[in-house]
Design a protein around this motif. Structure first.
Motif, mmCIF file in Angstrom:
data_model
loop_
_atom_site.group_PDB
_atom_site.id
_atom_site.type_symbol
_atom_site.label_atom_id
_atom_site.label_comp_id
_atom_site.label_asym_id
_atom_site.label_seq_id
_atom_site.Cartn_x
_atom_site.Cartn_y
_atom_site.Cartn_z
ATOM 1 N N MET A 136 8.886 114.413 95.718
ATOM 2 C CA MET A 136 8.504 112.762 95.064
ATOM 3 C C MET A 136 9.679 112.091 95.819
ATOM 4 O O MET A 136 10.330 110.599 94.575
ATOM 5 C CB MET A 136 8.660 112.893 93.356
ATOM 6 N N GLY A 137 9.944 112.424 95.968
ATOM 7 C CA GLY A 137 11.142 110.635 97.239
ATOM 8 C C GLY A 137 10.792 109.385 96.619
ATOM 9 O O GLY A 137 12.238 108.643 96.707
ATOM 10 N N ARG A 138 10.006 108.930 96.993
ATOM 11 C CA ARG A 138 9.533 107.481 97.174
ATOM 12 C C ARG A 138 9.962 107.396 95.344
ATOM 13 O O ARG A 138 9.823 106.107 95.191
ATOM 14 C CB ARG A 138 8.208 107.203 97.201
ATOM 15 N N ALA A 139 9.951 108.436 94.528
ATOM 16 C CA ALA A 139 10.038 107.755 93.201
ATOM 17 C C ALA A 139 11.032 107.926 92.118
ATOM 18 O O ALA A 139 11.723 107.380 91.519
ATOM 19 C CB ALA A 139 8.392 108.124 92.490
ATOM 20 N N VAL A 140 12.085 109.353 92.924
ATOM 21 C CA VAL A 140 13.461 109.266 92.286
ATOM 22 C C VAL A 140 14.574 109.751 92.351
ATOM 23 O O VAL A 140 14.643 109.687 93.631
ATOM 24 C CB VAL A 140 12.393 111.094 91.070
ATOM 25 N N ALA A 141 15.237 109.733 91.988
ATOM 26 C CA ALA A 141 17.217 110.531 92.537
ATOM 27 C C ALA A 141 17.105 111.019 92.796
ATOM 28 O O ALA A 141 16.472 112.509 92.822
ATOM 29 C CB ALA A 141 17.953 109.994 91.279
ATOM 30 N N PRO A 142 17.326 111.318 94.087
ATOM 31 C CA PRO A 142 18.189 112.894 94.736
ATOM 32 C C PRO A 142 18.212 114.023 94.115
ATOM 33 O O PRO A 142 17.544 114.748 94.810
ATOM 34 C CB PRO A 142 18.677 112.141 95.811
ATOM 35 N N GLU A 143 19.250 113.754 93.024
ATOM 36 C CA GLU A 143 19.509 114.683 92.114
ATOM 37 C C GLU A 143 17.593 115.223 91.641
ATOM 38 O O GLU A 143 17.760 116.591 91.683
ATOM 39 C CB GLU A 143 20.767 114.222 91.101
ATOM 40 N N ILE A 144 17.125 114.747 90.677
ATOM 41 C CA ILE A 144 16.153 114.590 90.932
ATOM 42 C C ILE A 144 14.998 115.462 91.476
ATOM 43 O O ILE A 144 14.671 116.726 91.029
ATOM 44 C CB ILE A 144 15.437 113.546 89.872
ATOM 45 N N SER A 145 15.200 114.941 92.600
ATOM 46 C CA SER A 145 14.055 115.888 93.514
ATOM 47 C C SER A 145 14.517 117.253 93.491
ATOM 48 O O SER A 145 13.462 118.351 93.665
ATOM 49 C CB SER A 145 14.299 115.082 95.595
ATOM 50 N N ARG A 146 16.513 117.015 94.386
ATOM 51 C CA ARG A 146 16.659 118.433 94.767
ATOM 52 C C ARG A 146 16.619 119.732 93.190
ATOM 53 O O ARG A 146 16.109 121.216 93.682
ATOM 54 C CB ARG A 146 18.144 118.262 94.416
ATOM 55 N N TRP A 147 16.664 118.924 91.784
ATOM 56 C CA TRP A 147 16.249 120.005 91.139
ATOM 57 C C TRP A 147 14.773 120.713 90.520
ATOM 58 O O TRP A 147 14.420 121.829 90.393
ATOM 59 C CB TRP A 147 16.790 118.825 89.484
ATOM 60 N N PHE A 148 13.389 119.714 90.951
ATOM 61 C CA PHE A 148 13.113 120.309 90.857
ATOM 62 C C PHE A 148 12.771 121.406 91.775
ATOM 63 O O PHE A 148 11.453 121.809 91.867
ATOM 64 C CB PHE A 148 11.920 119.024 90.930
ATOM 65 N N GLU A 149 12.757 120.275 93.519
ATOM 66 C CA GLU A 149 12.561 121.518 93.739
ATOM 67 C C GLU A 149 13.040 122.893 94.139
ATOM 68 O O GLU A 149 12.501 123.880 94.245
ATOM 69 C CB GLU A 149 13.334 120.967 95.857
ATOM 70 N N ALA A 150 14.487 122.803 93.569
ATOM 71 C CA ALA A 150 14.838 124.454 93.984
ATOM 72 C C ALA A 150 14.780 124.947 92.423
ATOM 73 O O ALA A 150 14.089 126.085 92.266
ATOM 74 C CB ALA A 150 16.431 123.929 93.326
ATOM 75 N N THR A 151 14.208 124.530 90.585
ATOM 76 C CA THR A 151 13.400 124.992 89.994
ATOM 77 C C THR A 151 11.826 125.163 90.431
ATOM 78 O O THR A 151 11.917 126.949 89.700
ATOM 79 C CB THR A 151 13.280 123.630 88.801
ATOM 80 N N HIS A 152 10.868 124.958 91.489
ATOM 81 C CA HIS A 152 9.863 125.248 91.757
ATOM 82 C C HIS A 152 9.673 126.409 92.854
ATOM 83 O O HIS A 152 8.855 126.804 92.025
ATOM 84 C CB HIS A 152 8.406 124.000 92.658
#
Lengths: 107, 413
Positions: free
Chosen positions: B180-196
């Motif tokens: 979701m790099g175009r839409a959210v903060a890097p921290e949010i991206s990292r969290w969803f990547e790790a969670t998924h």
């Protein structure tokens, strides 16, 4: 079939044959009740299906979860103790005849 | 008798416009020309509850059929508009009918972006834009053990999460370095990547595929990674973003650039023609008036209200006085996790985290200087709702207040 009585802010009553097992919001939409907008389609994201459940029958309805609680703070018309988001309240046979009061504004 | 309001497209903006016009007491005729063969439906559940059978066609409907009749809305399904004649104020349908309009509203949405890759035409390579796509995915899922998803945006991750919960093996590719790099903060991206990943989804970032492979019967069999490795899949979903529908508008001479260009009243370069929703490139006050195109329920519904108000004003011989100024917000449900965004973050220079990502509930506050621009929330709907209120009231917490979970942001309102 159980009934729901939707009451507009000007006092107009709409008594409708309701479907149990689906939300009060879905019952309102299925019966073209104008006072419910439900723009997010029941995802608990928009607070445009706000209603007031002042009827004693409302005591039979399970308590709200935190998302609904937060979202109600965003309703166009000020929240009251009886406020609910109608997409989060499931109609049941037990609620036959429940009166659902609608706010004047949903957004 | 005056010609009707003609609405082209049958999505969220179209239905909201019908509702809003009647609410504004607009009594004239309204015609909706929808290319689809279905009554207008909610799209957000398509990528989640619908494909996994948790909701059905009836529940997806925005309004029952009787709504359109009772509100005197002439809803025409399977009705494709093939041309607009702004000088004559009329549209032509593919069936050859000529429809005059007093006001024309373009709510045509967007189409899935095409991925130019070898094997793209194999059976079982799908996109997800409308209910027909969703049905195709749902039907195909029954025989699916493995699915490859190209694109780690909202649609890609929502589908990935929904299928993973169903026990389907899911592999996601994206050429970007974060989800979701175009839409959210890097921290949010990292969290969803790790969670998924922790939930079992295989995610490959910074990597595309070189080919989609098919079996002899034409059915998709998998993809080839850039290192040559083959990954088996019985379905490949391509979700790499959308392109706005502008062909009709541009052929009619309306200004188009990354969408149909509209002003703060959603009016196009022709004053009788409006545009709303995914296809409208509009100046947004939450981006300092800069032009943006937003793909969201909020944008579609609020722009529809703006147009209804402008039409009502024009009918009363007064200039429109309610410019589009709604706080942008968006949501994405991924498995049991809720991502909610308020405001527009592209101009932010500082990102402040409120709450601990490790706790599974936190928000990122985007600032430019001292001004709050946007808030992305993960499983934190209270932060999201307060953000919508703060942004709407143009109130910025300090960075320290934003960061301090013991500080009640509500006290600022």
């Amino acid at each position: 079939m159980p009934k729901i009585v939707f009451v507009d802010s000007d006092g107009t009553r709409h008594e409708v044959e309701a479907k149990s097992g689906v939300s009060i919001m879905e019952n309102a939409i299925a019966n073209n009740i104008d006072g419910i907008e439900a723009e997010c389609g029941g995802s608990c994201m928009c607070a445009t299906c706000h209603c007031f459940l002042e009827d004693d029958l409302a005591q039979k309805i399970p308590a709200m979860e935190s998302d609904e609680d937060e979202m109600l703070g965003f309703a166009a018309e000020e929240r009251r103790d009886s406020s609910r988001l109608s997409c989060q309240v499931t109609m049941t046979d037990e609620l036959d005849g429940i009166v659902v009061n609608l706010p004047a504004e949903q957004n | 008798m005056a010609a009707p309001v003609v609405i082209v497209g049958g999505g969220q903006a179209a239905v909201q416009l019908c509702l809003a016009l009647r609410k504004e007491k607009y009594a004239g005729d309204v015609v909706v020309c929808s290319e689809e063969s279905e009554l207008p439906y909610h799209r957000p559940p398509l990528s989640k509850a619908y494909i996994t059978g948790k909701t059905d066609d009836e529940k997806l409907l925005m309004r029952p059929e009787s709504f359109y009749q009772s509100r005197n809305i002439d809803l025409r399904l399977n009705c494709m508009v093939s041309a607009i004649d702004p000088a004559a104020k009329s549209v032509t349908t593919a069936q050859g009918e000529n429809l005059p309009y007093q006001y024309l509203v373009l709510t045509m949405g967007a189409r899935a972006r095409h991925l130019p890759v070898k094997g793209r035409d194999a059976v079982g390579v799908v996109e997800l834009r409308d209910i027909k796509d969703a049905r195709q995915i749902k039907d195909r899922l029954s025989g699916c053990k493995n699915v490859v998803i190209i694109g780690a945006g909202f649609i890609g991750l929502e589908v990935a999460a929904a299928l993973n919960v169903q026990g389907v093996g899911v592999t996601v590719f994206d050429t970007a370095e974060r989800v979701m790099g175009r839409a959210v903060a890097p921290e949010i991206s990292r969290w969803f990547e790790a969670t998924h990943r922790a939930a079992g989804i295989d995610i490959h970032l910074g990597e595309g595929i070189t080919e989609i492979t098919a079996a002899d019967d034409g059915n998709v069999s998998g993809v080839v990674r850039s290192n040559g490795e083959r990954i088996n899949a019985e379905m490949v979903l391509i979700g790499i973003g959308v392109e706005p529908h502008t062909d009709l508008a541009s052929a009619a001479g309306l200004d188009c650039e990354n969408g149909i260009v509209v002003d703060q009243y959603c009016q196009t370069s022709d004053p009788s023609v409006f545009a709303a929703g995914d296809c409208a490139n509009h100046p947004n006050v939450f981006a300092d008036g800069r032009r943006v195109r937003l793909e969201s329920v909020q944008n579609a519904t609020d722009q529809a209200r703006t147009i209804a108000s402008a039409i009502a004003a024009t009918e009363n011989n007064t200039p429109p006085d309610k410019p589009y100024a709604a706080v942008p917000w968006f949501w994405s449900d991924q498995a049991e996790h809720s991502l909610q965004m308020a405001g527009l973050s592209f101009d932010a220079d500082t990102h402040i985290t409120r709450g601990l990502p490790a706790d599974g509930s936190f928000s990122v506050f985007h600032f430019r200087g001292n001004d709050l621009l946007a808030v992305d929330s993960v499983n934190a709907s209270r932060d999201h709702m307060l953000a919508r209120k703060l942004l709407g009231a143009r109130i910025s917490p300090t960075r320290l207040q934003a960061e301090d979970v013991d500080f009640d942001l509500k006290t600022l309102l």
